[in-house]
Design an enzyme around this catalytic site. Structure first.
Site, PDB file in Angstrom:
ATOM      1  N   LYS A 213       0.829  -1.208   0.000  1.00  0.00           N
ATOM      2  CA  LYS A 213       0.000   0.000   0.000  1.00  0.00           C
ATOM      3  C   LYS A 213       0.867   1.264   0.000  1.00  0.00           C
ATOM      4  O   LYS A 213       0.621   2.226  -0.747  1.00  0.00           O
ATOM      5  CB  LYS A 213      -0.925  -0.021   1.219  1.00  0.00           C
ATOM      6  CG  LYS A 213      -1.624   1.273   1.521  1.00  0.00           C
ATOM      7  CD  LYS A 213      -2.564   1.680   0.402  1.00  0.00           C
ATOM      8  CE  LYS A 213      -2.928   3.132   0.473  1.00  0.00           C
ATOM      9  NZ  LYS A 213      -4.254   3.399   0.916  1.00  0.00           N
ATOM     10  N   CYS A 267      -3.286  10.960   1.824  1.00  0.00           N
ATOM     11  CA  CYS A 267      -2.675   9.648   1.561  1.00  0.00           C
ATOM     12  C   CYS A 267      -1.300   9.799   0.933  1.00  0.00           C
ATOM     13  O   CYS A 267      -0.297   9.414   1.519  1.00  0.00           O
ATOM     14  CB  CYS A 267      -3.571   8.850   0.620  1.00  0.00           C
ATOM     15  SG  CYS A 267      -5.261   8.794   1.206  1.00  0.00           S
TER      16      CYS A 267
HETATM   17  N1  SAJ Z   1      -1.677  14.916  -8.606  1.00  0.00           N
HETATM   18  C1  SAJ Z   1      -0.825  15.656  -9.410  1.00  0.00           C
HETATM   19  N2  SAJ Z   1      -0.497  15.169 -10.644  1.00  0.00           N
HETATM   20  C2  SAJ Z   1      -1.005  13.989 -11.110  1.00  0.00           C
HETATM   21  C3  SAJ Z   1      -1.864  13.233 -10.275  1.00  0.00           C
HETATM   22  C4  SAJ Z   1      -2.192  13.720  -9.019  1.00  0.00           C
HETATM   23  O1  SAJ Z   1      -0.343  16.732  -9.033  1.00  0.00           O
HETATM   24  O2  SAJ Z   1      -0.664  13.634 -12.263  1.00  0.00           O
HETATM   25  C5  SAJ Z   1      -2.022  15.426  -7.259  1.00  0.00           C
HETATM   26  C6  SAJ Z   1      -3.512  15.720  -7.095  1.00  0.00           C
HETATM   27  O3  SAJ Z   1      -3.838  16.993  -7.583  1.00  0.00           O
HETATM   28  C7  SAJ Z   1      -3.678  15.612  -5.585  1.00  0.00           C
HETATM   29  C8  SAJ Z   1      -2.674  14.508  -5.220  1.00  0.00           C
HETATM   30  O4  SAJ Z   1      -1.781  14.399  -6.295  1.00  0.00           O
HETATM   31  O5  SAJ Z   1      -3.292  16.804  -4.937  1.00  0.00           O
HETATM   32  C9  SAJ Z   1      -3.293  13.152  -4.930  1.00  0.00           C
HETATM   33  O6  SAJ Z   1      -4.358  12.856  -5.823  1.00  0.00           O
HETATM   34  P1  SAJ Z   1      -4.599  11.412  -6.466  1.00  0.00           P
HETATM   35  O7  SAJ Z   1      -5.824  11.475  -7.310  1.00  0.00           O
HETATM   36  O8  SAJ Z   1      -3.369  10.927  -7.136  1.00  0.00           O
HETATM   37  O9  SAJ Z   1      -4.804  10.417  -5.216  1.00  0.00           O
HETATM   38  P2  SAJ Z   1      -5.722  10.408  -3.864  1.00  0.00           P
HETATM   39  O10 SAJ Z   1      -4.890  10.977  -2.751  1.00  0.00           O
HETATM   40  O11 SAJ Z   1      -7.080  10.963  -4.070  1.00  0.00           O
HETATM   41  O12 SAJ Z   1      -5.908   8.798  -3.653  1.00  0.00           O
HETATM   42  C10 SAJ Z   1      -4.737   7.970  -3.589  1.00  0.00           C
HETATM   43  C11 SAJ Z   1      -4.937   6.772  -4.544  1.00  0.00           C
HETATM   44  N3  SAJ Z   1      -3.669   6.082  -4.713  1.00  0.00           N
HETATM   45  C12 SAJ Z   1      -3.146   5.814  -5.940  1.00  0.00           C
HETATM   46  O13 SAJ Z   1      -3.676   6.187  -6.967  1.00  0.00           O
HETATM   47  C13 SAJ Z   1      -1.880   5.029  -5.976  1.00  0.00           C
HETATM   48  C14 SAJ Z   1      -6.023   5.851  -4.014  1.00  0.00           C
HETATM   49  O14 SAJ Z   1      -6.131   4.675  -4.830  1.00  0.00           O
HETATM   50  C15 SAJ Z   1      -5.705   5.439  -2.565  1.00  0.00           C
HETATM   51  O15 SAJ Z   1      -6.708   4.575  -2.026  1.00  0.00           O
HETATM   52  C16 SAJ Z   1      -5.662   6.712  -1.731  1.00  0.00           C
HETATM   53  O16 SAJ Z   1      -4.581   7.522  -2.251  1.00  0.00           O
HETATM   54  C17 SAJ Z   1      -5.410   6.311  -0.271  1.00  0.00           C
HETATM   55  O17 SAJ Z   1      -6.387   6.302   0.501  1.00  0.00           O
HETATM   56  O18 SAJ Z   1      -4.274   5.948   0.054  1.00  0.00           O
END
Ligand code: SAJ
Length: 417
Positions: A213, A267
């Site tokens: 994870k 996360c």
């Molecule tokens: N972000 C970027 N660039 C990108 C992708 C995301 O800057 O290309 C930023 C987003 O704007 C945001 C942050 O990253 O601020 C996180 O967003 P996210 O959509 O990547 O993820 P979370 O935090 O909503 O959810 C993540 C997920 N993990 C993965 O995709 C590996 C989700 O599956 C997990 O269950 C969750 O963390 C968790 O609970 O750990």
């Protein structure tokens, strides 16, 4: 398997615990959700959801009205306990295990032997073992080891992996990793999840499941850090980073993520630190990625200050406060940090903050005299500078040509005429 389980207790009725409780209850299991917050308990007992998550409301209302789901402040006796409590980090970036210990203290007196205890909270390697050992410390008449002649408690880790905003879909369709302190614990937990999970159920040991994870979220963090570093380098070299990434991603083995104002949410910005604290000498790239992403908000602030600095009494339209697109979640959002810092550095400027998903500013911004929650049209009509912090659909839909003369800091690559 589920038909033979008389009761499941889910400890923690947050973003993961409540959906898990509701899904199990919708499959006919008697579920009691346990929470320390009386408001959450009361809301669930009324069939209501105390936070926003698509489709969850229907599941909770249905399960409560047919008597399968209830909530309580006290841990009941049950055959299966699912622990879904927060695992924040302390100031030294190690995990604060106080909520897990409190859950164990609620469960231990109820155990009679033969129960299954599943930890779902994201945790550093060794936490599931610690939970098991703590239960046995509280109940020395029981054992984690099926061979030592005492009644056994089966303990496993099954980390949640659902994406906020898509929880009710991903809870059913995602593959799950299930790590047991023993092979039997893993196999019992797999049988439980098989009742509602259509994805693959992959069993392993507890520490590998914990690490998997953390690694998933670190993978994303490291790759976002690469994109964020590229955005800073490209700015220095006068290159459009969005075009650069789009072109590079045409290579069949390249898939660069998107730069942004920093990484938010509870996360991805937290979990990599658990790897760093487990292996501080070795986890150099993972630590650097965290630092790179954490330093991005300050860089964005500098960009905006440079654009607005010469204008006394500048009006700055700040587009977005959420931590990512199309949600109302402001927790750990870099956009909130950037707004706070801009308000401090440009104290004679007015910040017209547009966040269509909230009705009021968060407390950290409410007290600032030069920050106002403003409708989109009005903010854009007045803006001397535009700072785009979130790629909400409503912002993408704006006719950019109408604002072509206004200088823009576009952290999401959506503001092109
Ligand atoms: N972000 C970027 N660039 C990108 C992708 C995301 O800057 O290309 C930023 C987003 O704007 C945001 C942050 O990253 O601020 C996180 O967003 P996210 O959509 O990547 O993820 P979370 O935090 O909503 O959810 C993540 C997920 N993990 C993965 O995709 C590996 C989700 O599956 C997990 O269950 C969750 O963390 C968790 O609970 O750990």
């Amino acid at each position: 398997m589920l038909s033979s389980i008389s009761k499941v207790a889910v400890i923690g009725l947050g973003y993961i615990g409540l959906p898990t409780a509701a899904i199990l209850a919708s499959h006919g299991v008697q579920v009691v959700g346990v929470d320390v917050n009386p408001r959450n308990v009361d809301a669930v007992n009324r069939g209501e959801v105390p936070f926003v998550e698509p489709d969850l409301g229907g599941f909770v209302a249905g399960a409560v009205s047919n008597g399968k789901l209830s909530a309580s402040l006290l841990t009941p006796q049950a055959e299966v306990y699912i622990v879904a409590v927060p695992t924040p980090f302390l100031s030294d970036k190690t995990m604060d295990g106080k909520y897990i210990r409190a859950a164990a203290e609620g469960i231990a007196p109820k155990l009679v032997g033969g129960e299954l205890v599943i930890l779902e909270s994201t945790s550093p390697p060794g936490t599931t073992k610690m939970l098991g050992e703590y239960l046995i410390e509280l109940r020395p008449d029981l054992s984690l080891n099926p061979d030592d002649g005492k009644a056994v408690v089966h303990v496993a880790h099954c980390p949640e992996r659902v994406l906020p905003g898509r929880i009710m879909v991903e809870m059913v369709t995602n593959d799950r990793i299930i790590g047991g302190l023993t092979a039997e614990a893993a196999s019992r937990a797999r049988d439980l999840y098989a009742a509602f999970c259509q994805g693959e159920l992959l069993t392993t040991d507890a520490a590998t499941a914990e690490m998997a994870k953390l690694v998933e979220n670190s993978f994303r963090d490291v790759n976002i850090a690469f994109a964020n570093e590229l955005s800073v380098i490209s700015d220095k070299l006068g290159i459009d980073v969005w075009e650069l990434i789009r072109l590079a991603n045409h290579h069949p083995r390249v898939n660069i993520l998107q730069p942004g104002p920093g990484v938010g949410g509870h996360c991805i910005a937290v979990d990599p630190w658990f790897i760093v604290s487990a292996a501080p000498e070795e986890a150099n790239l993972i630590r650097q990625a965290r630092n790179t992403n954490d330093s991005k908000p300050a860089w964005v602030v500098e960009q905006a200050v440079q654009l607005a600095g010469d204008l006394s009494d500048a009006k700055i339209a700040v587009l977005g406060l959420a931590f990512k697109a199309n949600i109302d979640d402001l927790r750990e959002s870099p956009a909130v940090l950037i707004t706070q810092e801009l308000s401090r550095k440009l104290d004679s400027a007015t910040l017209l903050v547009v966040e269509p998903h909230v009705k009021q500013l968060p407390k950290s911004l409410m007290q600032l005299e030069n920050v106002f929650l403003t409708p989109l049209e009005s903010a854009l009509a007045q803006a001397d500078v535009i700072v785009v912090l979130v790629d909400h659909e409503v912002f993408k839909a704006v006719d950019k040509s109408a604002h072509a003369k206004v200088p823009v800091v576009d952290t999401r690559g959506i503001w092109k005429s």
